[in-house]
Design an enzyme around this catalytic site. Sequence first.
Site, PDB file in Angstrom:
ATOM      1  N   ILE A  15      16.598  53.814 -69.466  1.00 20.55           N
ATOM      2  CA  ILE A  15      15.311  54.138 -70.064  1.00 20.55           C
ATOM      3  C   ILE A  15      14.923  55.580 -69.746  1.00 20.55           C
ATOM      4  CG2 ILE A  15      14.103  53.171 -68.051  1.00 20.55           C
ATOM      5  CD1 ILE A  15      11.852  52.292 -69.994  1.00 20.55           C
ATOM      6  N   CYS A  16      14.132  56.167 -70.622  1.00 22.49           N
ATOM      7  CA  CYS A  16      13.574  57.521 -70.476  1.00 22.49           C
ATOM      8  C   CYS A  16      14.711  58.550 -70.495  1.00 22.49           C
ATOM      9  CB  CYS A  16      12.712  57.591 -69.218  1.00 22.49           C
ATOM     10  SG  CYS A  16      11.642  59.040 -69.126  1.00 22.49           S
ATOM     11  N   ALA A  17      14.878  59.297 -69.419  1.00 21.64           N
ATOM     12  CA  ALA A  17      15.988  60.248 -69.345  1.00 21.64           C
ATOM     13  C   ALA A  17      17.273  59.562 -68.901  1.00 21.64           C
ATOM     14  CB  ALA A  17      15.650  61.396 -68.395  1.00 21.64           C
TER      15      ALA A  17
END
Length: 186
Positions: free
Chosen positions: A103-105
């Site tokens: 998730i995210c980066a």
Amino acid sequence: MKKVLVLLAEGFEMIEGLAVIDVCVRAKLKCDTASISNSREVKSSHGVIIKADKLLKDIAGNQEYDAIVIPGGIPGTYNLRDNEDVINIIKDYNNKGKIVAAICAGPIVLNKAEILNGKDVTSHPSVKDEFKDSNYIEDKKVVVSENIITSRGAGTAFDFGLKIITQLGYKEEATNIKKAIMLDFI
């Protein structure tokens, strides 16, 4: 009972790691955290210290888990990406068809492991240019491409966690948790 492993590195995003843990616990899945350093204490990107259940070095090569989860956060994502043990475990889980989620980066870690080529993927917009060999999706909170699950960021953490347990076969539990935590209200 299915088992999930959440990797923690110095500078991880708390919501992204803990939301997944929370959803797994509510669904009665076994969920362990593993620190990639030599200490079980891991400082989040916001300075909160979390005590991991295990050290990655003590479970490396252990295939008892059905899914592995990479939270985002800076510099946590870079610490995961730059750890060869993490990269090797991700490759191994992917080769065995186990769920690999980020998730995210965090998807940049999967990209370094070279498991995203030709796959649908999403991430935090700040790292979207990293995925030149993938089909980047911008209009979904969570993207599933075969055994790989990716998501956008802290605001999508519960959706991400619920998708992980759904893909592990806990669809009814995911529906019930979504109602219980009022996620369907939003």
